[in-house]
Design an enzyme around this catalytic site. Sequence first.
Site, PDB file in Angstrom:
ATOM      1  CE  LYS A  48     -43.414 -58.125  -9.534  1.00 28.36           C
ATOM      2  NZ  LYS A  48     -42.407 -59.042  -9.015  1.00 28.36           N
ATOM      3  N   GLY A  49     -48.651 -54.648  -6.486  1.00 29.07           N
ATOM      4  CA  GLY A  49     -49.601 -54.618  -5.383  1.00 29.07           C
ATOM      5  C   GLY A  49     -51.050 -54.389  -5.756  1.00 29.07           C
ATOM      6  CD  GLU A 104     -50.808 -47.647  -5.882  1.00 25.41           C
ATOM      7  OE1 GLU A 104     -50.637 -48.862  -5.649  1.00 25.41           O
ATOM      8  OE2 GLU A 104     -49.878 -46.847  -5.957  1.00 25.41           O
ATOM      9  CG  ASP A 108     -47.213 -46.216   1.839  1.00 24.34           C
ATOM     10  OD1 ASP A 108     -46.845 -45.461   0.924  1.00 24.34           O
ATOM     11  OD2 ASP A 108     -46.734 -47.343   1.999  1.00 24.34           O
ATOM     12  CE  LYS A 136     -49.348 -48.340   6.180  1.00 26.66           C
ATOM     13  NZ  LYS A 136     -48.185 -49.255   6.032  1.00 26.66           N
ATOM     14  CG  PHE A 157     -45.102 -53.470   6.198  1.00 28.61           C
ATOM     15  CD1 PHE A 157     -44.828 -52.506   5.240  1.00 28.61           C
ATOM     16  CD2 PHE A 157     -44.960 -54.799   5.854  1.00 28.61           C
ATOM     17  CE1 PHE A 157     -44.427 -52.867   3.959  1.00 28.61           C
ATOM     18  CE2 PHE A 157     -44.559 -55.173   4.584  1.00 28.61           C
ATOM     19  CZ  PHE A 157     -44.286 -54.198   3.631  1.00 28.61           C
ATOM     20  CB  VAL A 158     -51.025 -54.314   5.633  1.00 31.27           C
ATOM     21  CG1 VAL A 158     -51.569 -53.775   6.942  1.00 31.27           C
ATOM     22  CG2 VAL A 158     -51.053 -53.236   4.561  1.00 31.27           C
ATOM     23  CG  ASP A 164     -44.314 -57.383  -1.982  1.00 33.29           C
ATOM     24  OD1 ASP A 164     -43.108 -57.621  -2.116  1.00 33.29           O
ATOM     25  OD2 ASP A 164     -44.815 -56.262  -2.250  1.00 33.29           O
TER      26      ASP A 164
END
Length: 186
Positions: A48-49, A104, A108, A136, A157-158, A164
Amino acid sequence: MTQIPRKELFDERVLLSEKQVQSCVSRMGTRLSKDYDGKFPVLIAVLKGGAVFLIDLIRAMGIPLEIDFMSVSSYGSATSSSGDVKIIHEIRSNIRGRDVVVVEGVVDTGLTLRYVLNYLRSKEPRSLEVCTLLDKEPCRQVEIPLAYVGFKIGRDFVVGYGLDYDEEYRNLPYVAVLEARKPKEK
């Protein structure tokens, strides 16, 4: 027992303002439009990101294009990828011989994206590139070529702008670092 909402356990520190994000997305859309002019690319968001980023990105693009979505699972409620990737929803587009851009929100470890790229390569696109809002790189465990990068960030962590923590914070219009709230001193 009353359950405390997770948001009360964390503080958000704005890393990238809404204005910074929108300006970057606009520049990336312009560049993609130039690079794919006359090619009718397929932009595939990894759900979903990547959904919020994809929607704003295509509004910034002035060329004919197609969009599609795929959903994979590798995080669950964790803050880093497990590396155990499962495809939840496959793309519906026929990408054989097409120019494909994977969109995306954040890259990371690279483990999930490597899996996604291998899956898409098996469908024989003409070209396959990655466009990410956030890179990242300090977290990278496998090398992934990124053609379009909005911002390079550290290990924090963002959340926000589609990203989310356990399904919360996606609707923030900016990118924030999620930090555990310090207990109040007595």
